[in-house]
Motif scaffolding. Structure first.
Motif, PDB file in Angstrom:
ATOM      1  N   ARG A  10       0.812  -1.216   0.000  1.00  9.00           N
ATOM      2  CA  ARG A  10       0.000   0.000   0.000  1.00  9.00           C
ATOM      3  C   ARG A  10       0.849   1.272   0.000  1.00  9.00           C
ATOM      4  O   ARG A  10       0.299   2.378   0.032  1.00  9.00           O
ATOM      5  CB  ARG A  10      -0.937   0.005   1.216  1.00  9.00           C
ATOM      6  CG  ARG A  10      -1.959  -1.122   1.212  1.00  9.00           C
ATOM      7  CD  ARG A  10      -2.911  -0.986   2.383  1.00  9.00           C
ATOM      8  NE  ARG A  10      -3.638   0.275   2.341  1.00  9.00           N
ATOM      9  CZ  ARG A  10      -4.348   0.768   3.361  1.00  9.00           C
ATOM     10  NH1 ARG A  10      -4.390   0.099   4.507  1.00  9.00           N
ATOM     11  NH2 ARG A  10      -4.979   1.912   3.248  1.00  9.00           N
ATOM     12  N   SER A  15      -1.737   6.522   0.974  1.00 13.58           N
ATOM     13  CA  SER A  15      -2.340   5.891   2.132  1.00 13.58           C
ATOM     14  C   SER A  15      -1.881   6.587   3.410  1.00 13.58           C
ATOM     15  O   SER A  15      -0.680   6.652   3.693  1.00 13.58           O
ATOM     16  CB  SER A  15      -1.944   4.405   2.188  1.00 13.58           C
ATOM     17  OG  SER A  15      -2.164   3.865   3.474  1.00 13.58           O
ATOM     18  N   LYS A  17      -2.198   5.496   6.320  1.00 14.13           N
ATOM     19  CA  LYS A  17      -1.641   4.468   7.201  1.00 14.13           C
ATOM     20  C   LYS A  17      -0.190   4.146   6.860  1.00 14.13           C
ATOM     21  O   LYS A  17       0.656   4.023   7.761  1.00 14.13           O
ATOM     22  CB  LYS A  17      -2.505   3.210   7.102  1.00 14.13           C
ATOM     23  CG  LYS A  17      -2.113   2.074   8.043  1.00 14.13           C
ATOM     24  CD  LYS A  17      -3.118   0.933   7.896  1.00 14.13           C
ATOM     25  CE  LYS A  17      -2.858  -0.194   8.867  1.00 14.13           C
ATOM     26  NZ  LYS A  17      -3.872  -1.263   8.727  1.00 14.13           N
ATOM     27  N   TRP A  18       0.098   4.020   5.582  1.00 15.69           N
ATOM     28  CA  TRP A  18       1.414   3.550   5.159  1.00 15.69           C
ATOM     29  C   TRP A  18       2.360   4.654   4.712  1.00 15.69           C
ATOM     30  O   TRP A  18       3.572   4.551   4.924  1.00 15.69           O
ATOM     31  CB  TRP A  18       1.252   2.516   4.037  1.00 15.69           C
ATOM     32  CG  TRP A  18       0.773   1.200   4.553  1.00 15.69           C
ATOM     33  CD1 TRP A  18      -0.525   0.806   4.719  1.00 15.69           C
ATOM     34  CD2 TRP A  18       1.575   0.110   5.022  1.00 15.69           C
ATOM     35  NE1 TRP A  18      -0.586  -0.465   5.248  1.00 15.69           N
ATOM     36  CE2 TRP A  18       0.692  -0.922   5.438  1.00 15.69           C
ATOM     37  CE3 TRP A  18       2.944  -0.093   5.110  1.00 15.69           C
ATOM     38  CZ2 TRP A  18       1.141  -2.124   5.950  1.00 15.69           C
ATOM     39  CZ3 TRP A  18       3.399  -1.315   5.612  1.00 15.69           C
ATOM     40  CH2 TRP A  18       2.502  -2.313   6.027  1.00 15.69           C
ATOM     41  N   ASP A  39      -5.929  -3.725   5.825  1.00 14.65           N
ATOM     42  CA  ASP A  39      -5.012  -4.047   4.730  1.00 14.65           C
ATOM     43  C   ASP A  39      -5.566  -5.188   3.880  1.00 14.65           C
ATOM     44  O   ASP A  39      -4.822  -6.053   3.421  1.00 14.65           O
ATOM     45  CB  ASP A  39      -3.631  -4.418   5.299  1.00 14.65           C
ATOM     46  CG  ASP A  39      -2.943  -3.231   5.940  1.00 14.65           C
ATOM     47  OD1 ASP A  39      -3.154  -2.096   5.464  1.00 14.65           O
ATOM     48  OD2 ASP A  39      -2.208  -3.428   6.922  1.00 14.65           O
ATOM     49  N   ASN A 237     -13.934  -1.646   4.478  1.00 12.60           N
ATOM     50  CA  ASN A 237     -12.640  -1.028   4.173  1.00 12.60           C
ATOM     51  C   ASN A 237     -12.727  -0.017   3.030  1.00 12.60           C
ATOM     52  O   ASN A 237     -11.946  -0.064   2.075  1.00 12.60           O
ATOM     53  CB  ASN A 237     -11.585  -2.094   3.845  1.00 12.60           C
ATOM     54  CG  ASN A 237     -10.170  -1.554   4.025  1.00 12.60           C
ATOM     55  OD1 ASN A 237      -9.948  -0.647   4.818  1.00 12.60           O
ATOM     56  ND2 ASN A 237      -9.225  -2.115   3.300  1.00 12.60           N
ATOM     57  N   CYS A 369      -5.315  -6.992   9.317  1.00 16.63           N
ATOM     58  CA  CYS A 369      -4.227  -7.136   8.354  1.00 16.63           C
ATOM     59  C   CYS A 369      -3.990  -8.634   8.131  1.00 16.63           C
ATOM     60  O   CYS A 369      -4.458  -9.464   8.924  1.00 16.63           O
ATOM     61  CB  CYS A 369      -2.948  -6.477   8.871  1.00 16.63           C
ATOM     62  SG  CYS A 369      -2.378  -7.108  10.473  1.00 16.63           S
ATOM     63  N   THR A 373       1.374 -10.487   8.466  1.00 17.94           N
ATOM     64  CA  THR A 373       1.795  -9.160   8.921  1.00 17.94           C
ATOM     65  C   THR A 373       1.655  -9.047  10.432  1.00 17.94           C
ATOM     66  O   THR A 373       2.552  -8.536  11.122  1.00 17.94           O
ATOM     67  CB  THR A 373       0.961  -8.068   8.236  1.00 17.94           C
ATOM     68  OG1 THR A 373       1.098  -8.177   6.823  1.00 17.94           O
ATOM     69  CG2 THR A 373       1.400  -6.679   8.686  1.00 17.94           C
TER      70      THR A 373
END
Length: 389
Positions: A10, A15, A17-18, A39, A237, A369, A373
């Motif tokens: 991602r 993103s 988050k990332w 994710d 999501n 996730c 992960t």
């Protein structure tokens, strides 16, 4: 079948988050397990609906029609046994947007608003940014489970609370309030004339054997003093598609809220969000059932990772994919705890004190996730704990 075990890259997708990892945690090698998105790829029906619309190549003003309304009504009835009507619906770009507008519509400067802490950080903004008075009803942790202090709640209501911002399921402690608890809340709100602004965005993410009950479903009297905020975005999501809805059975309250939306220029929805909502609610049930199984596995892994350790204790969730970790036994102050997680364990979690003073010594972890992960993140935490011994 959905794909929940594939690790998607991602990064460089804008993103939050990332792509904010280095800015937030100081290093690119930190695994982000904080902000509340998953994710996982969305249900295929959503992707297909959006792809078909993209191929049309015209993205003009888009309306919500009876098909969208019916998708919501069927979902809410089948998932939560709540029979709502089309004319109770008010669409919005997001739950927090609706709550901000509701605070402006139904309360005045200086009015007291109550929240149950520790709680989702934007709840504080709902009070402070609009110059309202903040009152809290801290949840009490007893034998590993958070409970409501109803005696204290009534004491606060007696001070003249205008509105109660309810989190159900509760973020971050993971409680799914029972019918008995919600009934007591409703009775007190009726007795003391308190408006209920109910954030139920996590309503579909419930872990067995718990059941989500919309507080407005308990009866006509409580329904007429409740604004219920829901959305498919957490469930499927789709947070970036900006779509939600409020359920308001009181006609005058709905008209007033709609008027305030118009005053803010919030009359147009996202084309893709509308289509995604319809597709998700019409075809997303199998995907959701599989997701809940994955989350059950991931929650078990977290529980197992810390079951034999004294430093970290999982507050076992009844709902959501956001887990509340009690790290007080580590003996660190909050700054040291944050540094441990991001610099030694190399995992990016939510700082507990952002949820209020009651979050001191706690961290929030997102387990939505791929299991691979999560296992890497948990191993990093456990290995870092071992190094401290």
């Amino acid at each position: 079948m959905a794909t929940f075990d594939k690790v998607l890259n991602r990064r460089n997708t804008k993103s939050a988050k990332w792509d904010l990892v280095k800015k937030l945690y100081g290093s690119d090698d930190v695994i982000p397990m904080w902000v509340a998105d998953m994710d996982f790829p969305v249900p295929s029906a959503v992707t297909e609906a959006l792809s078909e619309r993209v191929s049309h190549q015209v993205y003009g003003y888009t309306l919500t029609d009876s098909n969208v309304d019916e998708a919501i009504l069927h979902w809410v009835q089948s998932r939560h046994q709540w029979n709502i009507k089309k004319d109770w619906l008010l669409y919005s770009p997001g739950v927090i947007t609706t709550l901000h507008i509701a605070v402006q519509a139904f309360t005045d400067h200086g009015d007291s608003l109550l929240i149950q802490t520790p709680v989702y950080p934007p709840f504080y903004d709902l009070v402070n940014l609009h110059d309202r008075t903040l009152l809290t009803n801290p949840l009490e942790l007893k034998d590993g489970k958070y409970e409501i202090n109803f005696e204290h709640l009534e004491t606060q209501f007696k001070k003249g609370v205008k509105a109660f911002i309810l989190s159900n399921p509760h973020n971050p402690v993971g409680r799914v309030w029972t019918k008995e608890e919600l009934t007591r809340i409703a009775e007190l709100c009726i007795q003391y004339d308190v408006l209920i602004l109910s954030d139920e965005i996590h309503a579909d993410l419930i872990h067995r054997p718990n059941t989500h009950i919309p507080i407005a479903s308990l009866g006509e009297e409580v329904a007429h003093r409740t604004v219920t905020c829901m959305s498919p975005t957490k469930t499927f999501n789709m947070a970036g598609l900006r779509i939600s809805f409020a359920v308001i059975s009181d006609k005058e309250k709905k008209l007033l809220l709609k008027k305030h939306f118009k005053k803010q220029g919030l009359g147009i929805l996202n084309t893709m969000g509308i289509l995604a909502l319809e597709a998700a609610y019409q075809h997303g049930k199998p995907w959701l059932e599989e997701l809940l199984d994955v989350l059950e596995t991931n929650i078990y892994l977290v529980k197992e990772a810390f079951s034999s350790r004294k430093e970290i204790t999982l507050i076992e969730p009844e709902g959501t994919y956001l887990l509340w970790l009690d790290c007080r036994a580590m003996g660190l102050d909050q700054k040291e705890l944050k540094q441990f997680m991001q610099e030694e364990a190399k995992v990016g979690l939510n700082d507990g004190v952002t949820f209020g003073d009651e979050g001191e010594g706690f961290m929030r972890i997102n387990v939505a996730c791929p299991t691979e992960t999560l296992q890497i993140g948990l191993k990093r935490i456990v290995d870092a704990l071992d190094k401290k011994l």
